[in-house]
Design a protein around this motif. Structure first.
Motif, PDB file in Angstrom:
ATOM      1  N   GLY A 117      47.926 -50.879 -12.308  1.00  0.00           N
ATOM      2  CA  GLY A 117      48.044 -49.681 -12.629  1.00  0.00           C
ATOM      3  C   GLY A 117      49.308 -48.974 -13.011  1.00  0.00           C
ATOM      4  N   TRP A 118      50.448 -49.179 -12.378  1.00  0.00           N
ATOM      5  CA  TRP A 118      51.702 -49.028 -12.836  1.00  0.00           C
ATOM      6  C   TRP A 118      52.220 -49.677 -14.018  1.00  0.00           C
ATOM      7  CZ3 TRP A 118      55.632 -45.701 -12.753  1.00  0.00           C
ATOM      8  CH2 TRP A 118      56.847 -46.310 -13.145  1.00  0.00           C
ATOM      9  N   ALA A 119      51.711 -51.026 -13.992  1.00  0.00           N
ATOM     10  CA  ALA A 119      52.154 -51.651 -15.386  1.00  0.00           C
ATOM     11  C   ALA A 119      51.282 -51.284 -16.442  1.00  0.00           C
ATOM     12  CB  ALA A 119      51.731 -53.230 -15.098  1.00  0.00           C
ATOM     13  N   ALA A 120      50.114 -50.834 -16.388  1.00  0.00           N
ATOM     14  CA  ALA A 120      49.549 -50.348 -17.617  1.00  0.00           C
ATOM     15  C   ALA A 120      50.121 -48.830 -18.063  1.00  0.00           C
ATOM     16  CB  ALA A 120      48.004 -50.010 -17.085  1.00  0.00           C
ATOM     17  N   LEU A 121      50.409 -47.984 -17.188  1.00  0.00           N
ATOM     18  CA  LEU A 121      51.143 -46.626 -17.291  1.00  0.00           C
ATOM     19  C   LEU A 121      52.531 -46.945 -17.924  1.00  0.00           C
ATOM     20  CD1 LEU A 121      51.370 -43.591 -17.369  1.00  0.00           C
ATOM     21  CD2 LEU A 121      52.561 -43.992 -15.029  1.00  0.00           C
ATOM     22  N   TYR A 122      53.126 -47.909 -17.334  1.00  0.00           N
ATOM     23  CA  TYR A 122      54.566 -48.327 -18.064  1.00  0.00           C
ATOM     24  C   TYR A 122      54.333 -48.942 -19.389  1.00  0.00           C
ATOM     25  CZ  TYR A 122      59.045 -50.283 -19.245  1.00  0.00           C
ATOM     26  OH  TYR A 122      60.175 -50.827 -19.662  1.00  0.00           O
ATOM     27  N   TRP A 123      53.258 -49.484 -19.788  1.00  0.00           N
ATOM     28  CA  TRP A 123      53.261 -50.370 -21.175  1.00  0.00           C
ATOM     29  C   TRP A 123      52.924 -48.990 -22.107  1.00  0.00           C
ATOM     30  CZ3 TRP A 123      49.833 -54.227 -18.757  1.00  0.00           C
ATOM     31  CH2 TRP A 123      50.492 -55.502 -18.067  1.00  0.00           C
ATOM     32  N   GLN A 124      51.950 -48.147 -21.591  1.00  0.00           N
ATOM     33  CA  GLN A 124      51.596 -47.062 -22.652  1.00  0.00           C
ATOM     34  C   GLN A 124      52.816 -46.296 -22.881  1.00  0.00           C
ATOM     35  OE1 GLN A 124      49.699 -43.725 -20.639  1.00  0.00           O
ATOM     36  NE2 GLN A 124      48.224 -43.501 -22.293  1.00  0.00           N
TER      37      GLN A 124
ATOM     38  N   SER B  31      56.517 -51.284 -35.658  1.00  0.00           N
ATOM     39  CA  SER B  31      55.255 -50.941 -35.779  1.00  0.00           C
ATOM     40  C   SER B  31      54.239 -51.931 -34.955  1.00  0.00           C
ATOM     41  CB  SER B  31      54.514 -50.449 -37.047  1.00  0.00           C
ATOM     42  OG  SER B  31      55.282 -49.187 -37.611  1.00  0.00           O
ATOM     43  N   GLN B  32      54.556 -53.182 -35.340  1.00  0.00           N
ATOM     44  CA  GLN B  32      53.705 -54.209 -34.994  1.00  0.00           C
ATOM     45  C   GLN B  32      54.028 -54.408 -33.264  1.00  0.00           C
ATOM     46  OE1 GLN B  32      51.818 -54.422 -37.389  1.00  0.00           O
ATOM     47  NE2 GLN B  32      51.592 -56.430 -37.024  1.00  0.00           N
ATOM     48  N   LEU B  33      55.403 -54.281 -32.787  1.00  0.00           N
ATOM     49  CA  LEU B  33      55.739 -54.279 -31.699  1.00  0.00           C
ATOM     50  C   LEU B  33      55.048 -53.424 -30.466  1.00  0.00           C
ATOM     51  CD1 LEU B  33      57.380 -55.735 -29.436  1.00  0.00           C
ATOM     52  CD2 LEU B  33      59.156 -54.402 -29.818  1.00  0.00           C
ATOM     53  N   ALA B  34      55.044 -52.166 -31.279  1.00  0.00           N
ATOM     54  CA  ALA B  34      54.220 -50.877 -30.639  1.00  0.00           C
ATOM     55  C   ALA B  34      52.932 -51.134 -30.621  1.00  0.00           C
ATOM     56  CB  ALA B  34      54.555 -49.625 -31.033  1.00  0.00           C
ATOM     57  N   THR B  35      52.214 -51.859 -31.665  1.00  0.00           N
ATOM     58  CA  THR B  35      50.733 -52.112 -31.445  1.00  0.00           C
ATOM     59  C   THR B  35      50.475 -53.038 -30.605  1.00  0.00           C
ATOM     60  OG1 THR B  35      50.474 -52.057 -33.768  1.00  0.00           O
ATOM     61  CG2 THR B  35      48.803 -53.111 -32.883  1.00  0.00           C
ATOM     62  N   ILE B  36      51.336 -54.139 -30.346  1.00  0.00           N
ATOM     63  CA  ILE B  36      51.139 -55.351 -29.245  1.00  0.00           C
ATOM     64  C   ILE B  36      51.244 -54.738 -27.779  1.00  0.00           C
ATOM     65  CG2 ILE B  36      52.383 -57.496 -28.280  1.00  0.00           C
ATOM     66  CD1 ILE B  36      53.127 -58.027 -31.050  1.00  0.00           C
ATOM     67  N   ILE B  37      52.190 -54.000 -27.419  1.00  0.00           N
ATOM     68  CA  ILE B  37      52.216 -53.508 -26.243  1.00  0.00           C
ATOM     69  C   ILE B  37      51.073 -52.544 -25.850  1.00  0.00           C
ATOM     70  CG2 ILE B  37      53.853 -52.165 -24.506  1.00  0.00           C
ATOM     71  CD1 ILE B  37      54.863 -54.816 -25.373  1.00  0.00           C
ATOM     72  N   TYR B  38      50.920 -51.774 -26.767  1.00  0.00           N
ATOM     73  CA  TYR B  38      49.870 -50.922 -26.523  1.00  0.00           C
ATOM     74  C   TYR B  38      48.329 -51.554 -26.409  1.00  0.00           C
ATOM     75  CZ  TYR B  38      49.013 -45.521 -26.981  1.00  0.00           C
ATOM     76  OH  TYR B  38      48.899 -44.287 -26.460  1.00  0.00           O
ATOM     77  N   LEU B  39      48.085 -52.583 -27.183  1.00  0.00           N
ATOM     78  CA  LEU B  39      46.980 -53.348 -27.003  1.00  0.00           C
ATOM     79  C   LEU B  39      46.724 -53.958 -25.503  1.00  0.00           C
ATOM     80  CD1 LEU B  39      46.438 -54.761 -30.765  1.00  0.00           C
ATOM     81  CD2 LEU B  39      44.741 -53.081 -29.481  1.00  0.00           C
ATOM     82  N   ILE B  40      47.731 -54.340 -25.095  1.00  0.00           N
ATOM     83  CA  ILE B  40      47.953 -55.096 -23.659  1.00  0.00           C
ATOM     84  C   ILE B  40      47.305 -53.991 -22.890  1.00  0.00           C
ATOM     85  CG2 ILE B  40      49.369 -55.969 -21.779  1.00  0.00           C
ATOM     86  CD1 ILE B  40      51.020 -57.015 -23.993  1.00  0.00           C
ATOM     87  N   MET B  41      47.939 -52.587 -23.002  1.00  0.00           N
ATOM     88  CA  MET B  41      47.290 -51.677 -22.211  1.00  0.00           C
ATOM     89  C   MET B  41      45.914 -51.458 -22.099  1.00  0.00           C
ATOM     90  SD  MET B  41      46.338 -48.183 -21.803  1.00  0.00           S
ATOM     91  CE  MET B  41      46.799 -47.423 -23.600  1.00  0.00           C
ATOM     92  N   TYR B  42      45.263 -51.402 -23.255  1.00  0.00           N
ATOM     93  CA  TYR B  42      44.063 -51.197 -23.687  1.00  0.00           C
ATOM     94  C   TYR B  42      43.173 -52.213 -23.172  1.00  0.00           C
ATOM     95  CZ  TYR B  42      44.422 -46.926 -26.506  1.00  0.00           C
ATOM     96  OH  TYR B  42      44.814 -45.922 -27.104  1.00  0.00           O
TER      97      TYR B  42
ATOM     98  N   PHE C 140      56.628 -56.688 -20.798  1.00  0.00           N
ATOM     99  CA  PHE C 140      55.636 -57.126 -20.164  1.00  0.00           C
ATOM    100  C   PHE C 140      56.079 -57.111 -18.678  1.00  0.00           C
ATOM    101  CE2 PHE C 140      52.780 -60.035 -17.903  1.00  0.00           C
ATOM    102  CZ  PHE C 140      51.461 -59.470 -18.221  1.00  0.00           C
ATOM    103  N   PHE C 141      57.177 -57.684 -18.270  1.00  0.00           N
ATOM    104  CA  PHE C 141      57.450 -58.012 -17.018  1.00  0.00           C
ATOM    105  C   PHE C 141      58.311 -56.793 -16.494  1.00  0.00           C
ATOM    106  CE2 PHE C 141      56.722 -62.224 -18.212  1.00  0.00           C
ATOM    107  CZ  PHE C 141      55.997 -62.862 -17.193  1.00  0.00           C
TER     108      PHE C 141
ATOM    109  N   ILE D 233      60.182 -53.470 -11.429  1.00  0.00           N
ATOM    110  CA  ILE D 233      60.214 -51.953 -10.759  1.00  0.00           C
ATOM    111  C   ILE D 233      59.213 -52.124  -9.343  1.00  0.00           C
ATOM    112  CG2 ILE D 233      59.863 -49.606 -11.219  1.00  0.00           C
ATOM    113  CD1 ILE D 233      60.626 -49.971 -13.896  1.00  0.00           C
ATOM    114  N   TYR D 234      58.151 -52.399  -9.632  1.00  0.00           N
ATOM    115  CA  TYR D 234      57.133 -52.292  -8.504  1.00  0.00           C
ATOM    116  C   TYR D 234      57.548 -53.066  -7.458  1.00  0.00           C
ATOM    117  CZ  TYR D 234      52.540 -52.172  -6.066  1.00  0.00           C
ATOM    118  OH  TYR D 234      51.924 -51.896  -4.970  1.00  0.00           O
ATOM    119  N   ALA D 235      58.025 -54.099  -7.579  1.00  0.00           N
ATOM    120  CA  ALA D 235      58.667 -55.232  -6.447  1.00  0.00           C
ATOM    121  C   ALA D 235      59.515 -54.610  -5.541  1.00  0.00           C
ATOM    122  CB  ALA D 235      59.113 -56.549  -7.106  1.00  0.00           C
TER     123      ALA D 235
END
Length: 612
Positions: free
Chosen positions: A95-102, A378-389, A464-465, A470-472
């Motif tokens: 959950g923390w990872a998804a929020l961070y990616w967003q 724009s492409q990098l933002a798309t990649i990170i956003y899609l991982i969250m989705y 991604f990592f 941070i969580y660790a």
């Protein structure tokens, strides 16, 4: 993904709990969240085939993500959004990872917005033959990016009230009005018999044999991003199980219509060979106004669009990080990043965010042109956003398994088949767009393909990592004692996130009792830190002992209680803030004689107990 999707908390705060949002009102909220003119030139490259891409992205992304977010938001309406939804399914780490990616995707997306703003500024003051040269100057663009961002940041430190107003006006004058004018001018262009530059031979279905030519189409998924921003308000709709799908359908139809009409308007005026991702929209306005013998109105349109970018900037800066702060106070960010100024603005987080943006700005210097830097970001933002989705799609499927009896005010239509169809279609669509985004587009020069792809891969791996690192290192001591972030259902039930809930339908757990237990555990951790008294801690204990002595002298019970409570608070503050330099503890207070109506000293609450 428009500015208004990143207004985030600023705009959404205006919607009061309990307010009724009708079908059309909710549809308009989603339209203004999604629609943006910034990406039109990228799709104008495809001419008529752009219609196919818009419809395809709506079917495999916009509609599925709208339905998924609606079910998750109505099932888990408590604070947290994406963080809570994914955590309930896979645990707090994911959950923390998804929020961070967003948050990270929005930060990466930010420089591309500023690049578009810098181009608009160039077209305000310079004639058409000179503006493109300045807009493609790397030094000019870097100075504009850094200057506008940090100036807007300093303004944001003063509070969000003025920023929210500026964003609303920017959405109206920077997106809605220019979009309407663009379509009207294109119609006038056609009626006057001017040349149409859309290739007549183009088909509705694109040519999939030339893979690098469909890379730009992947950015359409980013156009449709942000639906999760408004899904949290589904409970404010009357009969959401019926109203929400109708509202989503209306918003989808209008969003697609606006995008298609505006994209074709640009393609009608500008030849495919002359399309530039950052400048074409401004050039199209200038050409269409010049057609009506008022070319100076093209400069006015550039001013409108630049104002829209300023409105975006004012709220994008603080909006996304507000959710990061709320979750961070629940124990996921160090205390140093949880601080806010007197206006409630999370300055440390914004400084970190500014550091990211400053580094990303210099991508402009590495790549061969401003246009290629714009596309890469724009492409990098798309990649990170899609991982969250992808995590959201998987979460809705997992939660149907682990929490089958959970009350869901809105369910994805079609029963079990409907939710699996939605989840699978959405996941496959997101993964397809994610993979395509790693390839250099064939329509623009990006320099050496290896450098372009290498930057994308390296940045994706790093971003991604980061949340897992941070969580660790996160600690229970990071939790703010005043945080009102409620626990997850699996925590309340005493199980792991992947285990199936045994709660019956309609069961309501005792959240208050669990949060009291959490606070007691946190107090115990803080109490351990006070084992070796410091000067400030000893002063607090001495004050408590003085209060105890007052008992023996017959003081009023309420006065004694207030004195003891204040002393205990001073002690707890000292525990958290004072360096651990040991000093001698104060001498023990003399034994007190019980006074009528007042408990004996040994029965008085201890400082730590009072603080709890």
């Amino acid at each position: 993904m428009d500015s208004t999707s990143k207004k985030g908390d600023g705009a959404n705060a205006a919607i009061k709990k309990g307010a009724v949002i009708g079908v059309w009102a909710f549809a308009i909220m989603n339209i203004t969240t999604i629609v943006s003119l910034r990406g039109l030139p990228a799709q104008a490259e495809y001419g008529v085939a752009s219609i196919f891409y818009y419809l395809f992205a709506a079917i495999v992304f916009l509609i599925p993500v709208s339905l998924v977010c609606a079910e998750l938001a109505s099932t888990f309406p408590k604070k947290g959004g994406v963080f809570r939804w994914v955590s309930e399914a896979f645990g707090a780490r994911w959950g923390w990872a998804a929020l961070y990616w967003q948050w990270q995707a929005i930060v990466i997306w930010f420089p591309s917005v500023l690049i578009f703003g810098g181009v608009s500024i160039a077209f305000i003051f310079l004639p058409l033959d000179k503006a493109p040269h300045l807009a493609d100057n790397k030094l000019y663009m870097i100075l504009i990016l850094l200057g506008v961002y940090w100036a807007a940041s300093l303004n944001t430190f003063r509070g969000m009230k003025s920023s929210a107003k500026l964003s609303t006006m920017g959405g109206l004058f920077g997106t809605i009005i220019p979009a309407a004018i663009l379509v009207i001018l294109a119609i006038i262009w056609l009626c006057m018999g001017k040349p149409v530059h859309l290739p007549a031979h183009q088909d509705f279905f694109p040519n999939f044999s030339n893979f690098d030519n469909i890379v730009l189409a992947a950015s359409i998924f980013l156009f449709f991003a942000g639906m999760e921003q408004q899904a949290v308000h589904i409970e404010n709709m009357p009969n959401p199980s019926r109203s929400y799908p109708i509202s989503v359908l209306i918003a989808t139809i209008f969003t697609i219509a606006i995008f298609i009409l505006c994209t074709l308007a640009v393609g009608i005026v500008i030849p495919e060979s002359e399309i530039n991702l950052t400048q074409t929209l401004l050039i199209a306005y200038k050409d269409m106004w010049a057609n009506l013998h008022v070319p100076w109105l093209g400069n006015i349109m550039a001013l409108f669009i630049a104002f829209g970018v300023l409105g975006q900037t004012s709220v994008i800066i603080a909006g996304p990080s507000t959710g990061l702060l709320a979750v961070g106070k629940a124990g996921y960010l160090p205390k140093s990043l949880q601080r806010t100024n007197k206006h409630g603005i999370q300055v440390p987080i914004l400084l970190v965010q500014g550091g990211f943006i400053t580094i990303l700005t210099f991508v402009v210097a590495v790549l061969p042109s401003v246009q290629s830097a714009y596309q890469l970001l724009s492409q990098l933002a798309t990649i990170i956003y899609l991982i969250m989705y992808v995590m959201l799609y998987l979460a809705v499927l997992e939660l149907r398994r682990t929490q089958p009896n959970k009350i869901r005010p809105f369910k994805i239509p079609g029963g079990t088949f409907g939710v699996w169809l939605t989840g699978i279609v959405g996941t496959l669509g997101a993964l397809l767009a994610l993979v395509i985004s790693f390839f250099p587009p064939g329509q623009i020069g990006t320099g050496k393909p290896g450098v372009y792809v290498g930057i994308l891969i390296a940045c994706t791996v790093v971003f991604f990592f980061i949340p897992f690192i941070i969580y660790a290192f996160h600690k229970k001591q990071w939790r703010d004692p005043n945080s009102d972030f409620e626990p997850f259902d699996y925590e309340l039930e005493g199980r792991e996130a992947h285990q199936i809930s045994k709660w019956p339908a309609g069961y309501q757990p005792d959240v208050a009792a669990y949060m009291a237990k959490q606070k007691a555990e946190l107090d115990a951790i803080l109490g351990v830190k006070s084992a070796t008294p410091t000067a400030a801690q000893a002063a607090g204990v001495a004050a408590a002992q003085a209060a105890a002595q007052a008992v023996a002298q017959g003081s009023k019970p309420e006065d004694v209680h207030l004195a003891a409570h204040a002393a205990a608070q001073a002690t707890v503050v000292a525990i958290d803030k004072t360096p651990a330099a040991p000093v001698a503890a104060p001498a023990a207070a003399p034994a007190a004689t019980p006074t009528a109506g007042v408990p004996a000293v040994e029965d008085q609450p201890k400082p730590d107990d009072t603080a709890k």
